[in-house]
Design a protein around this motif. Sequence first.
Motif, PDB file in Angstrom:
ATOM      1  N   ARG A 231      -8.905 -13.230  -7.936  1.00 16.91           N
ATOM      2  CA  ARG A 231      -8.135 -12.843  -6.751  1.00 16.91           C
ATOM      3  C   ARG A 231      -8.683 -13.501  -5.491  1.00 16.91           C
ATOM      4  O   ARG A 231      -9.859 -13.863  -5.421  1.00 16.91           O
ATOM      5  CB  ARG A 231      -8.181 -11.326  -6.555  1.00 16.91           C
ATOM      6  N   SER A 235      -6.410 -10.237  -1.461  1.00 19.17           N
ATOM      7  CA  SER A 235      -5.878  -9.535  -2.611  1.00 19.17           C
ATOM      8  C   SER A 235      -6.907  -8.546  -3.171  1.00 19.17           C
ATOM      9  O   SER A 235      -6.552  -7.456  -3.623  1.00 19.17           O
ATOM     10  CB  SER A 235      -5.467 -10.579  -3.643  1.00 19.17           C
ATOM     11  N   ARG A 238      -6.857  -5.421  -1.116  1.00 15.31           N
ATOM     12  CA  ARG A 238      -5.734  -4.552  -1.488  1.00 15.31           C
ATOM     13  C   ARG A 238      -6.062  -3.745  -2.743  1.00 15.31           C
ATOM     14  O   ARG A 238      -5.803  -2.554  -2.824  1.00 15.31           O
ATOM     15  CB  ARG A 238      -4.470  -5.392  -1.764  1.00 15.31           C
ATOM     16  N   LEU A 239      -6.642  -4.453  -3.733  1.00 16.85           N
ATOM     17  CA  LEU A 239      -6.990  -3.768  -4.980  1.00 16.85           C
ATOM     18  C   LEU A 239      -8.056  -2.700  -4.724  1.00 16.85           C
ATOM     19  O   LEU A 239      -7.966  -1.571  -5.225  1.00 16.85           O
ATOM     20  CB  LEU A 239      -7.501  -4.784  -6.013  1.00 16.85           C
ATOM     21  N   ARG A 242      -7.068   0.583  -3.749  1.00 15.83           N
ATOM     22  CA  ARG A 242      -6.375   1.390  -4.759  1.00 15.83           C
ATOM     23  C   ARG A 242      -7.289   1.756  -5.930  1.00 15.83           C
ATOM     24  O   ARG A 242      -6.820   2.142  -6.998  1.00 15.83           O
ATOM     25  CB  ARG A 242      -5.135   0.632  -5.248  1.00 15.83           C
ATOM     26  N   ASP A 329      -4.580  -0.572   3.311  1.00 13.44           N
ATOM     27  CA  ASP A 329      -4.480  -1.972   3.745  1.00 13.44           C
ATOM     28  C   ASP A 329      -4.698  -2.166   5.240  1.00 13.44           C
ATOM     29  O   ASP A 329      -4.217  -3.139   5.809  1.00 13.44           O
ATOM     30  CB  ASP A 329      -3.123  -2.570   3.345  1.00 13.44           C
TER      31      ASP A 329
ATOM     32  N   CYS B 130       3.531   1.069  -8.571  1.00 14.09           N
ATOM     33  CA  CYS B 130       2.907   0.867  -9.887  1.00 14.09           C
ATOM     34  C   CYS B 130       3.794   1.434 -10.992  1.00 14.09           C
ATOM     35  O   CYS B 130       3.983   0.805 -12.025  1.00 14.09           O
ATOM     36  CB  CYS B 130       1.540   1.528  -9.944  1.00 14.09           C
ATOM     37  N   GLU B 136       0.030  -3.111  -8.068  1.00 11.86           N
ATOM     38  CA  GLU B 136      -1.194  -3.885  -7.885  1.00 11.86           C
ATOM     39  C   GLU B 136      -1.900  -4.127  -9.228  1.00 11.86           C
ATOM     40  O   GLU B 136      -2.712  -5.030  -9.349  1.00 11.86           O
ATOM     41  CB  GLU B 136      -2.112  -3.114  -6.932  1.00 11.86           C
ATOM     42  N   CYS B 160       4.097   2.525  -1.642  1.00 10.14           N
ATOM     43  CA  CYS B 160       2.680   2.560  -2.018  1.00 10.14           C
ATOM     44  C   CYS B 160       1.876   3.325  -0.988  1.00 10.14           C
ATOM     45  O   CYS B 160       1.296   2.732  -0.116  1.00 10.14           O
ATOM     46  CB  CYS B 160       2.117   1.164  -2.185  1.00 10.14           C
TER      47      CYS B 160
END
Lengths: 540, 177
Positions: A231, A235, A238-239, A242, A329, B130, B136, B160
Amino acid sequence: MNDQNELDREVPEQFDPARRFLLELADRGVEAQAISPSPLPPAQLLEIVEPTDWGKAAAVAQSQAWRWVAGWAEDGQALLSVSVCLELQGIYMVLRTRIDTRQPCLPSHAPYFFAANRPERHMRDLFGIEFTDHPDPRRWTRHQAWDSETAPLRKSFPKEGLPPGQTPPDMNYPFFRAEGHGVYEIPVGPVHAGIIEPGHFRFHAVGETLLHLEERLGYVHKGVEKIAEGRTPESLARLAGRVSGDTTVGHAFAACLAMERAANLEAPPRAAFIRGILAERERIANHLWDMAAICNDVGFGFAYYQLGRLREVWLRDNQAMFGHRLLMDRIIPGGVSVDVANGAGERMRASSKVLRLELDDLLTIIDANSSLEDRIVTTGYLTLEDAQTLGALGFVGRASGQVFDVRHDAPYSPYDQVEVKVPLEEQGDVASRFWVRYKEMRVALKLIESLLDKMPDGDIAAPWITPQPDAEGLGLVEGWRGEILCFVRFGENGCISRYYPRDPSIVNWPALEKIALGNIVPDFPVCNKSVNGSYSGNDL
Amino acid sequence: MLSLYRKIFTTGVLTEKFAKNKLGQQQTARELGLDELGEKLKATVDKRFAGSLHIRQVDAGSCNGCELEIHALNNVYYDIERFGVHFVASPRHADVLLVTGPVSRNMEAALRRTYEATANPKWVIAVGDCGACGGEFGVSYASCGAVANVIPVDAVIPGCPPTPLELMRGILNLFSA
């Protein structure tokens, strides 16, 4: 604060824990090399030359009262490297050793540190590393999606995995068994009765009293570490946001800090201050919600709805000022994506003031409620000794006398520029964890105000610098659940080659097994809520 | 105890009215759209489900972000129960499964079984980016991606995470098609 903290050892003149550790290793004939300058600031890096000495290093660390923070492995093609982060009095140190890929075998740290138990099983399941002398050799993160011969985090393993088909249910996991007259088992989950994450709990009870609780997690394992590979920094941020949806600020903060350190880049001061505000806002939103849920789990609807109301107002403020209710984000590599606009500062001060008044009002009422007191005082004890042995973090640790807070003990920007108070309780029951959160909320409100007062002008993001291939970085922040560690290594073209986030839940989940003991079955939900571990952050 | 009652009275009713907006509070003004949405939802639930729609929420691998917003549906501002929408503890009691994803492979069997345990007629709503498309996380050795890759899905609510309002709209959309 800090009064009578028996854990504080006497400090000899010019105490340098890392040096003392190195001396002791040399005494025991362990060959170790301190890498200088350390590629992993703020931690020092120590290479243990012979992997067979890995266990001895843990023994020394234990004897010197280091805390086992996190452990992760990396596939360097010919060799696998295993790293372990330790902490003592705010000093971080990473131990690293290399082992042969074909016969990956390493002495376990778990006999010395309980915190190493599950992380080592996780490494075994995902890298195929055998830890000798491990007290619990059962699989952990692996259910039935891959077999024991497969190591999904090896570079040779394709991201998509083997041709999938249907994944069979995870039968025949060798749970601990309790037998005897009147002992019965209650299996719960993975699909729970409420709106919560999936996991399995196996209770053993006699009558209403819990004899034993065993957690079986891993149900939400979705390959975060694997899909992070390749990534771009944006990116990955962002991951990271989460990894655990309730800690989106915390994990994104840690990941961006790690990436920035790898790139030798510092976020502008204004960005750091905004990050601090975001982190404190997240802390408050989650504490409000958990305090509401603790009250709900013992049937005190008034407090549930009142505190839930305050949370909703808080989230709507997030939406209005930062453009996202949960603040996802908002933290990006190099800075933040959203500024605190002119009016927003005033609005934040006003809403902090309102929240403070509301809390004064509510907590007075809650405190005077004897039926609530009856349910949460003396329920779910975590003794000071257990908290220390487990290395319990965040409010779970701080309700049982563990003073550690990254913001205070190993401060990073912006917390090195403001005063951070660390509230402490020593009772160790559900009530302590309730009140410690309340106090943390008061501290967070104060922090938001001081950060607003001292907010510097300037940019909110620095242009990204592509780090050298192989550059690595470590991010350590205090999320709302406690210390978050994040390790990042870059590969070619400025892309990520390894990402490991250690959510505080990984350390705190075992505390729940202790907390539940001796309580009645109907008190388990409130015990669980008082810890509120993240399943997603644990399973990765 | 008196102070508890005083707090209840001084807080007043904050639930955002769908008929007439008497309170006119700041928060209320911000959530435009709840009024007519709630009215429609209530009409649908009354007509199709004799006044009560039962939802079983299943987290099949989510990061917990969607769950936080689904929880918010029950707070005093949205109070989705007044429209007859009720979250239940067992799939046996449910009309609708509200599934968040991505579906992790370790949850795949549990999700299938939950679906099978739900009595007919049943509907499935996939929640969040998701759940809708893998988001993601996508498809990997550990993740099946979208909910539709595992069980039949009747509607999706992207976002999200989706806001409480979007969730309400999504539940309504399922039955207005």
